[in-house]
Write a protein that holds these residues in place. Structure first.
Motif, PDB file in Angstrom:
ATOM      1  N   ASN A 126     -16.205 -14.854 -21.915  1.00 33.77           N
ATOM      2  CA  ASN A 126     -14.862 -15.423 -22.022  1.00 33.77           C
ATOM      3  C   ASN A 126     -14.106 -15.352 -20.700  1.00 33.77           C
ATOM      4  O   ASN A 126     -14.061 -14.317 -20.055  1.00 33.77           O
ATOM      5  N   VAL A 147     -16.879 -19.693 -27.289  1.00 32.61           N
ATOM      6  CA  VAL A 147     -16.582 -18.966 -26.053  1.00 32.61           C
ATOM      7  C   VAL A 147     -15.785 -19.901 -25.146  1.00 32.61           C
ATOM      8  O   VAL A 147     -16.100 -21.078 -25.017  1.00 32.61           O
ATOM      9  N   ASP A 148     -14.753 -19.359 -24.520  1.00 31.42           N
ATOM     10  CA  ASP A 148     -13.934 -20.148 -23.611  1.00 31.42           C
ATOM     11  C   ASP A 148     -14.301 -19.763 -22.173  1.00 31.42           C
ATOM     12  O   ASP A 148     -13.789 -18.788 -21.632  1.00 31.42           O
ATOM     13  N   ALA A 149     -15.216 -20.542 -21.583  1.00 33.07           N
ATOM     14  CA  ALA A 149     -15.633 -20.264 -20.205  1.00 33.07           C
ATOM     15  C   ALA A 149     -15.681 -21.581 -19.443  1.00 33.07           C
ATOM     16  O   ALA A 149     -15.775 -22.650 -20.041  1.00 33.07           O
TER      17      ALA A 149
END
Ligand code: PRP
Ligand code: ZN
Length: 302
Positions: A126, A147-149
């Motif tokens: 993340n 997931v924030d990537a």
């Protein structure tokens, strides 16, 4: 465009992990070819079939757009292209059909964590930056795992992105593992296991062309099959035949031949389609077989 009607065009990676294997496979299928002066086209001499040597990343699109009838390419590239065209899992047949999964060109697409970096597992992604040449596969993974990537696209040399300060993590192909290790990157979770596949265009082909493709596929199956296949010959007591048949891996009914002057011993010949281990031979001997010979099979037509 008579040519397009009659000659099969196969796209193959110009230079890379699949090139030699793919050309070798076609030669084992009986193809003889001459390589044009520019080296990018190989003309089949004894089959209506030409090979185009291209960048592997271009192969799925060449097949999808019917520039080539067949393509030999890694599943990693097929997946990346398919996800990039916004298709869901079931509609790949509209773009190209995967005719065969081949047992060569094995590699995997994995995360790689710099040994001294802040991220050491996918649970820590993340808010991080991931360098990759496979943005669609990575984004698909991130979406599925919520997931924030950030995905940073590199067209090559992904493994140097962390030391350039461009990413915290990479996601790249791993075969032997040498490249990641040389850059002090530890291989993490695998997103995709890949191997070479054969793609066919979604466009219906003229009957003559399709017949040649079917014939080629049959030969390819034969080539793939004989890699493990062995022809086994032995002498055996008649009374042990049932036990011996049980011991032979992936075999059809054996040929049993009389031996001159012997009543209770016969010769047994059989093709085994699976690996024949020393253990198998020892078990055959234990069951009463003698003079056991194992020879390679060069060609097979099922
Ligand atoms: C991949 C990957 C690495 C290397 C890994 O590139 O990008 O550079 O192979 O292999 P290794 O684990 O055996 O060291 P590839 O040769 O597929 O080139 P491409 O992606 O540019 O086509
Ligand atoms: Zn490539």
């Amino acid at each position: 465009m008579i040519d397009k009607e009659t000659r099969i065009k196969i796209a193959i990676q110009k230079s890379g992990r699949l090139t030699d294997h793919s050309l070798d496979l076609l030669q084992r299928c009986g193809l003889k070819y001459t390589r044009a002066r520019d080296q990018l086209i190989c003309f089949g001499e004894n089959m209506p079939l030409d090979i185009l040597l291209v960048r592997d990343d271009d192969i799925p699109a060449l097949v999808r757009d019917d520039v080539c009838d067949l393509g030999f390419v890694g599943l990693n590239i097929v997946e990346e292209t398919r996800l990039g065209s916004g298709e869901d899992n079931d509609s790949e047949t509209e773009h190209f059909s995967v005719l065969r999964r081949m047992d060569y060109g094995h590699c995997r697409l994995s995360f790689g964590y710099p040994e001294d970096g802040p991220v050491q597992s996918a649970s820590q992604l993340n808010g991080r930056r991931i360098a990759t040449s496979y943005p669609n596969i990575v984004n698909d993974y991130l979406k599925r795992e919520s997931v924030d990537a950030e995905v940073v696209e590199f067209s090559g040399a992904v493994e140097i992105a962390p030391s350039l300060g461009r990413a915290d993590v990479i996601c790249d192909l791993v075969s032997t593992g040498t490249t990641m290790a040389a850059h002090k990157i530890r291989e993490g979770e695998t997103l995709l296991e890949s191997e070479a596949v054969i793609l066919q265009t979604p466009v219906a082909l003229p009957a003559g062309k399709q017949q040649w493709i079917d014939r080629l596929m049959q030969r390819i199956d034969g080539v793939m099959q004989v890699r493990e296949s062995k022809y086994i010959m032995m002498h055996a007591p008649k009374s042990a035949l049932a036990r011996i048949s049980e011991l032979l891996p992936g075999s059809e009914a054996p040929t049993v031949l009389p031996l001159e002057g012997l009543d209770d011993i016969v010769a047994v010949h059989v093709v085994c389609r699976e690996t024949v281990f020393w253990e198998t031979l020892e078990n055959l001997k234990g069951a009463g077989a003698s003079s056991v010979l194992v020879v390679p099979v060069e060609k097979m037509l099922a």
